[in-house]
Enzyme design. Structure first.
Site, PDB file in Angstrom:
ATOM      1  N   GLU A  45       0.881  -1.173   0.000  1.00 58.63           N
ATOM      2  CA  GLU A  45       0.000   0.000   0.000  1.00 58.63           C
ATOM      3  C   GLU A  45       0.913   1.216   0.000  1.00 58.63           C
ATOM      4  OE1 GLU A  45      -3.216   0.048  -0.261  1.00 58.63           O
ATOM      5  OE2 GLU A  45      -3.962  -1.896   0.394  1.00 58.63           O
ATOM      6  N   CYS A  71      -2.137   9.573   2.614  1.00 62.91           N
ATOM      7  CA  CYS A  71      -1.741   9.038   1.296  1.00 62.91           C
ATOM      8  C   CYS A  71      -2.756   9.326   0.206  1.00 62.91           C
ATOM      9  CB  CYS A  71      -1.511   7.534   1.406  1.00 62.91           C
ATOM     10  SG  CYS A  71      -2.979   6.658   1.980  1.00 62.91           S
TER      11      CYS A  71
HETATM   12  P1  NAD Z   1       8.295   4.749   4.783  1.00 57.56           P
HETATM   13  O1  NAD Z   1       8.252   3.952   3.545  1.00 57.56           O
HETATM   14  O2  NAD Z   1       9.454   5.635   5.021  1.00 57.56           O
HETATM   15  O3  NAD Z   1       8.200   3.796   6.074  1.00 57.56           O
HETATM   16  C1  NAD Z   1       7.180   2.819   6.210  1.00 57.56           C
HETATM   17  C2  NAD Z   1       7.700   1.697   7.103  1.00 57.56           C
HETATM   18  O4  NAD Z   1       8.822   1.101   6.495  1.00 57.56           O
HETATM   19  C3  NAD Z   1       8.119   2.147   8.491  1.00 57.56           C
HETATM   20  O5  NAD Z   1       7.651   1.221   9.445  1.00 57.56           O
HETATM   21  C4  NAD Z   1       9.631   2.136   8.417  1.00 57.56           C
HETATM   22  O6  NAD Z   1      10.240   1.792   9.641  1.00 57.56           O
HETATM   23  C5  NAD Z   1       9.913   1.053   7.396  1.00 57.56           C
HETATM   24  N1  NAD Z   1      11.138   1.302   6.644  1.00 57.56           N
HETATM   25  C6  NAD Z   1      11.661   2.493   6.272  1.00 57.56           C
HETATM   26  N2  NAD Z   1      12.791   2.318   5.554  1.00 57.56           N
HETATM   27  C7  NAD Z   1      12.984   0.988   5.462  1.00 57.56           C
HETATM   28  C8  NAD Z   1      13.979   0.167   4.860  1.00 57.56           C
HETATM   29  N3  NAD Z   1      14.996   0.701   4.198  1.00 57.56           N
HETATM   30  N4  NAD Z   1      13.852  -1.164   4.959  1.00 57.56           N
HETATM   31  C9  NAD Z   1      12.808  -1.714   5.615  1.00 57.56           C
HETATM   32  N5  NAD Z   1      11.851  -0.989   6.223  1.00 57.56           N
HETATM   33  C10 NAD Z   1      11.925   0.335   6.157  1.00 57.56           C
HETATM   34  O7  NAD Z   1       6.911   5.575   4.803  1.00 57.56           O
HETATM   35  P2  NAD Z   1       6.446   6.653   5.867  1.00 57.56           P
HETATM   36  O8  NAD Z   1       7.270   7.887   5.705  1.00 57.56           O
HETATM   37  O9  NAD Z   1       6.336   6.031   7.205  1.00 57.56           O
HETATM   38  O10 NAD Z   1       4.958   6.925   5.355  1.00 57.56           O
HETATM   39  C11 NAD Z   1       4.651   7.807   4.329  1.00 57.56           C
HETATM   40  C12 NAD Z   1       4.417   7.062   3.028  1.00 57.56           C
HETATM   41  O11 NAD Z   1       3.467   6.043   3.205  1.00 57.56           O
HETATM   42  C13 NAD Z   1       3.839   7.965   1.950  1.00 57.56           C
HETATM   43  O12 NAD Z   1       4.445   7.684   0.730  1.00 57.56           O
HETATM   44  C14 NAD Z   1       2.378   7.593   1.917  1.00 57.56           C
HETATM   45  O13 NAD Z   1       1.728   7.850   0.705  1.00 57.56           O
HETATM   46  C15 NAD Z   1       2.449   6.142   2.210  1.00 57.56           C
HETATM   47  N6  NAD Z   1       1.196   5.668   2.744  1.00 57.56           N
HETATM   48  C16 NAD Z   1       0.429   4.838   1.969  1.00 57.56           C
HETATM   49  C17 NAD Z   1      -0.803   4.424   2.448  1.00 57.56           C
HETATM   50  C18 NAD Z   1      -1.684   3.513   1.643  1.00 57.56           C
HETATM   51  O14 NAD Z   1      -2.601   2.951   2.216  1.00 57.56           O
HETATM   52  N7  NAD Z   1      -1.460   3.351   0.362  1.00 57.56           N
HETATM   53  C19 NAD Z   1      -1.241   4.837   3.703  1.00 57.56           C
HETATM   54  C20 NAD Z   1      -0.428   5.678   4.437  1.00 57.56           C
HETATM   55  C21 NAD Z   1       0.789   6.078   3.963  1.00 57.56           C
END
Ligand code: NAD
Length: 418
Positions: A159, A193
């Site tokens: 997602e 998002c």
């Molecule tokens: P992110 O991708 O930075 O982090 C998400 C998760 O991944 C966190 O738990 C983080 O600890 C983990 N993570 C980060 N880097 C990683 C790595 N290198 N390896 C493994 N895990 C890692 O996202 P964010 O900043 O927490 O959230 C914002 C993003 O999420 C935006 O792009 C937003 O659009 C998206 N989002 C999507 C939805 C949806 O339902 N489609 C909902 C909410 C947010």
């Protein structure tokens, strides 16, 4: 984030409760074996889909809705019979602690665990073999998660985010559009998002929208949104600095004020933004709304289709034909006509992205199905060997003819002469 109470109740609590109630109301029906159509050959047998759990599921969540985006998939994962490992975002520390310390007291410890982990530990966590990974976060990290999953051939739901376009046609109730767009854009200080990421409209509509958006923002948050209890803050310093650089796009028509100590960015509208401006290069994820001027609907549709497929497309028009044209001629995870965000409140609709905005879907029965392996089963009787012998060697044309007729799927309404 200083998320307003109303927005917490709405996006974190109400939507989780709805998911839970929908699941509890329907689970006994969803989990039942599904009996399917049979051929002549299998008429006397049992053919059904068994709803099996995958096994051990990993759910990784982001920070912007730190409760909802963990609990909604968790509900479906448990309902489908899986063991679950939950990895909250390390950015929203209090929610992470709440999950790590609170959740285990409500769940069976043999079947669930919460892992409080940053990037380094999550990288190691992903080296393990899971039976399913459900990831919510950015497209960039989604790629990392999918690469790790591929090493173990683990199925994934991703997602992700993206840039959601919002087309506003020349025929519409401008003030209503302004309120609906402003609510969707500035909810959770834009850190959603599915927020409309940019508006596409004609130059004439931009002139009408600007005062209407100004009115809507003042109605919502008063003359100084920084003092409003109903407007949130940016989650962290890094995100604040990133957003500040996006303000250098087009011209600031509304807002634009920032206060780094308070991580406050005013509800901001940028007018006459060019596709090459910084605000159009990445997902905004903050209270900034760029307006890109297009000549007409066709140009708006071309603009949308020339970019990565978004999580949602929004279209506003009092002419249903225009809304339907935008729906039919674009591709996105979801679609909402004449409003923003509200499509996410229906547990009957699948929620998910396509292409760069994600893979797979959830909500309501779609969550249950996501965490369920649909096991195709045929259970035959031991006898009637004379019938079975028709498919055994030595083969013959006659046997083939009978098998063909007995197992064939006939084309409905086909002309018998052809
Ligand atoms: P992110 O991708 O930075 O982090 C998400 C998760 O991944 C966190 O738990 C983080 O600890 C983990 N993570 C980060 N880097 C990683 C790595 N290198 N390896 C493994 N895990 C890692 O996202 P964010 O900043 O927490 O959230 C914002 C993003 O999420 C935006 O792009 C937003 O659009 C998206 N989002 C999507 C939805 C949806 O339902 N489609 C909902 C909410 C947010």
């Amino acid at each position: 984030m200083r998320k307003p109470f109303f927005e917490c109740e709405f996006s974190e609590i109400l939507l989780c409760k709805n998911e839970l109630h929908e699941t509890l109301n329907n689970l006994s029906h969803w989990m039942k074996d599904e009996h399917v159509d049979k051929s002549l050959v299998t008429r006397l047998d049992l053919a059904f889909i068994r709803k099996d759990p995958y096994g051990v599921v990993l759910i990784i969540g982001p920070w912007n809705c730190p409760i909802h985006l963990l609990l909604v998939p968790l509900i479906g994962a448990i309902a489908a019979g899986n063991c679950v490992i939950i990895k909250p975002s390390e950015i929203t520390k209090n929610s992470e602690r709440l999950m790590a310390e609170g959740l285990p007291s409500y769940l069976d410890k043999d079947c669930s665990a919460v892992v409080a982990a940053g990037v380094e530990e999550t990288t190691r966590l992903l080296e393990n073999k899971f039976d399913y990974i459900f990831f919510t976060g950015s497209s960039a990290v989604g790629r990392i998660v999918m690469t790790a999953a591929a090493k173990q051939l683990t199925p994934v739901t991703l997602e992700l985010g993206g840039k959601n376009p919002c087309y506003v046609s020349d025929s519409c109730d401008v003030q209503n559009v302004a309120r609906r767009v402003a609510w969707g854009r500035f909810f959770n200080a834009g850190q959603i998002c599915i927020a409309p990421n940019y508006v596409l409209c004609s130059a004439e509509m931009q002139e009408k929208l600007l005062p209407a958006l100004h009115k809507a923002i003042t109605e919502f948050y008063g003359p100084n949104p920084q003092e409003s209890p109903d407007f949130g803050r940016i989650v962290g310093d890094r995100q604040f600095q990133r957003l500040q650089t996006l303000l250098r796009s087009g011209r600031v028509a509304i807002g634009g004020q920032t206060d780094e100590k308070d991580r406050y960015i005013a509800p901001t509208v940028l007018a006459d933004v060019l596709p090459s401006d910084p605000a159009m290069q990445e997902e905004i994820f903050g209270p900034i709304l760029p307006i890109v001027v297009v000549a007409n609907m066709d140009e708006a549709i071309d603009f949308i289709n020339s970019r990565e497929r978004p999580l949602v497309v929004y279209a506003f028009s009092s002419d249903d034909k225009v809304v339907n044209q935008v729906l039919e001629r674009t591709s996105s995870g979801g679609f909402c006509g004449n409003d923003t965000l509200m499509h996410v409140t229906l547990t009957s609709l699948p929620f998910g992205g396509i292409g760069n905005s994600g893979l797979g879907m959830h909500h309501g029965k779609f969550t249950f199905d996501t965490f369920t392996h649909h096991r195709g089963c045929l259970h035959r009787g031991m006898g009637r060997e004379a019938l079975h012998a028709l498919r055994y060697p030595p083969y013959s044309q006659q046997k083939l003819g009978i098998v063909r007729v007995a197992s064939e799927v006939k084309r409905k309404d086909a002309c018998t002469l052809l």
